[in-house]
Write an enzyme that holds these catalytic residues in place. Structure first.
Site, PDB file in Angstrom:
ATOM      1  N   ASP A   1     100.415  15.969  12.656  1.00 24.64           N
ATOM      2  CA  ASP A   1      99.564  14.912  13.186  1.00 24.64           C
ATOM      3  C   ASP A   1     100.396  14.140  14.213  1.00 24.64           C
ATOM      4  O   ASP A   1     101.634  14.157  14.167  1.00 24.64           O
ATOM      5  CB  ASP A   1      99.137  13.989  12.040  1.00 24.64           C
ATOM      6  CG  ASP A   1      98.452  12.744  12.530  1.00 24.64           C
ATOM      7  OD1 ASP A   1      97.420  12.862  13.211  1.00 24.64           O
ATOM      8  OD2 ASP A   1      98.960  11.641  12.248  1.00 24.64           O
ATOM      9  N   ALA A   2      99.730  13.465  15.130  1.00 24.38           N
ATOM     10  CA  ALA A   2     100.461  12.756  16.190  1.00 24.38           C
ATOM     11  C   ALA A   2     100.693  11.277  15.870  1.00 24.38           C
ATOM     12  O   ALA A   2     101.822  10.845  15.641  1.00 24.38           O
ATOM     13  CB  ALA A   2      99.726  12.896  17.518  1.00 24.38           C
ATOM     14  N   TYR A   3      99.622  10.490  15.826  1.00 27.18           N
ATOM     15  CA  TYR A   3      99.743   9.034  15.753  1.00 27.18           C
ATOM     16  C   TYR A   3     100.022   8.563  14.329  1.00 27.18           C
ATOM     17  O   TYR A   3      99.238   8.782  13.424  1.00 27.18           O
ATOM     18  CB  TYR A   3      98.480   8.371  16.317  1.00 27.18           C
ATOM     19  CG  TYR A   3      98.249   8.763  17.752  1.00 27.18           C
ATOM     20  CD1 TYR A   3      99.097   8.314  18.757  1.00 27.18           C
ATOM     21  CD2 TYR A   3      97.217   9.630  18.106  1.00 27.18           C
ATOM     22  CE1 TYR A   3      98.911   8.689  20.079  1.00 27.18           C
ATOM     23  CE2 TYR A   3      97.020  10.009  19.426  1.00 27.18           C
ATOM     24  CZ  TYR A   3      97.871   9.542  20.409  1.00 27.18           C
ATOM     25  OH  TYR A   3      97.692   9.931  21.711  1.00 27.18           O
TER      26      TYR A   3
ATOM     27  N   ARG B   1      94.214  -0.102  14.473  1.00 22.70           N
ATOM     28  CA  ARG B   1      94.329   1.223  13.865  1.00 22.70           C
ATOM     29  C   ARG B   1      93.192   1.473  12.880  1.00 22.70           C
ATOM     30  O   ARG B   1      92.595   2.565  12.864  1.00 22.70           O
ATOM     31  CB  ARG B   1      95.677   1.349  13.158  1.00 22.70           C
ATOM     32  CG  ARG B   1      95.897   2.663  12.423  1.00 22.70           C
ATOM     33  CD  ARG B   1      95.867   3.858  13.350  1.00 22.70           C
ATOM     34  NE  ARG B   1      96.299   5.064  12.663  1.00 22.70           N
ATOM     35  CZ  ARG B   1      96.222   6.284  13.187  1.00 22.70           C
ATOM     36  NH1 ARG B   1      95.720   6.452  14.410  1.00 22.70           N
ATOM     37  NH2 ARG B   1      96.654   7.339  12.514  1.00 22.70           N
TER      38      ARG B   1
ATOM     39  N   SER C   1      95.773  16.873  16.694  1.00 22.87           N
ATOM     40  CA  SER C   1      95.507  15.434  16.744  1.00 22.87           C
ATOM     41  C   SER C   1      94.089  15.114  17.200  1.00 22.87           C
ATOM     42  O   SER C   1      93.476  15.871  17.970  1.00 22.87           O
ATOM     43  CB  SER C   1      96.507  14.775  17.707  1.00 22.87           C
ATOM     44  OG  SER C   1      96.199  13.417  17.921  1.00 22.87           O
ATOM     45  N   ASN C   2      93.611  13.955  16.755  1.00 25.49           N
ATOM     46  CA  ASN C   2      92.376  13.393  17.292  1.00 25.49           C
ATOM     47  C   ASN C   2      92.528  12.999  18.757  1.00 25.49           C
ATOM     48  O   ASN C   2      91.532  12.817  19.457  1.00 25.49           O
ATOM     49  CB  ASN C   2      91.983  12.132  16.513  1.00 25.49           C
ATOM     50  CG  ASN C   2      91.275  12.430  15.202  1.00 25.49           C
ATOM     51  OD1 ASN C   2      90.779  13.524  14.985  1.00 25.49           O
ATOM     52  ND2 ASN C   2      91.232  11.445  14.320  1.00 25.49           N
TER      53      ASN C   2
END
Length: 231
Positions: free
Chosen positions: A16-18, A47, A124-125
């Site tokens: 995942d990224a964030y 967030r 990622s989203n």
């Protein structure tokens, strides 16, 4: 839920990224001169609404790029906290979000996994342009084989089509993918899909009561290479 035995049979490591690779708190922290003691609350609310909007849009089948979701969530947070809405602060925060820094453990972990022969990827989203700017800005472009955005399936996590995207694009079966996320709901969803999962519990969260069971719980990605025999 914390595993004691290392992963086996893994060919690819997907992140995942964030919140996992990139520190989303960095944008508000860089604006403390304006935000003052509201920097922390802004980070949390921004967030939370970003995730809520992605889930709700996914349920409604009303996809828009994550950049718009991020901006909508920020607008809500700024108004709720009584912060300036003249556009100057918003633009500053959004621009900072495009080039978030990584957590300290990230570059070395990716380097070690690459050297050990694992395929490395982001799932990622994030919109493709957001992810490109973040990856290049952090100097991770040489350490990642794939950067995958939900844009390709026009939905958001935890839609199973998102996790299938990694299987399809990497050409690796789910059971040979180690998936890492700091978001417990994401970790559970990837596990329920069939991936092998290490939940990177950076924030000391309680475990979720959701389908799926992450195979390992770690507090930092620095623990991951040892689980994969790449220490």
């Amino acid at each position: 839920m914390t595993g004691s035995l290392p992963f086996s049979g893994i060919r690819a490591c997907v992140f995942d990224a964030y919140g996992t690779l990139f520190d989303f708190a960095g944008a508000a922290s860089a604006c403390v001169d304006v935000l003052g003691d509201k920097a922390g609350p802004l980070t949390v609310l921004w967030r939370d609404k970003q995730l809520q909007y992605s889930w709700l849009r996914g349920l409604q089948g009303r996809y828009v790029p994550f950049w718009q979701v991020t901006g909508d969530a920020l607008d809500y947070a700024l108004e709720t906290l009584g912060l300036p809405q003249d556009g100057v602060l918003r633009d500053r925060l959004m621009n900072l979000y495009r080039t978030l820094g990584t957590f300290p453990d990230v570059p070395d972990v990716l380097r070690r996994l690459k050297q050990a022969g694992f395929v490395t990827a982001i799932l990622s989203n994030g919109s493709p342009d957001m992810l490109r700017d973040a990856v290049e800005g952090a100097g991770l472009d040489k350490l990642l084989d794939h950067v995958l955005s939900v844009e390709e399936v026009r939905s958001f996590k935890p839609d199973a089509r998102v996790y299938q995207l990694a299987v399809t694009r990497l050409g690796v079966p789910a059971e040979a993918i180690a998936f890492q996320s700091s978001n417990a709901w994401d970790a559970h969803a990837a596990s329920a899909f069939g991936m092998r999962v290490a939940w990177c519990n950076r924030y000391g969260q309680r475990r979720e009561r959701l389908p799926g069971a992450p195979e390992h719980e770690i507090r930092s990605l620095a623990e991951l290479p040892a689980l994969l025999g790449a220490a």
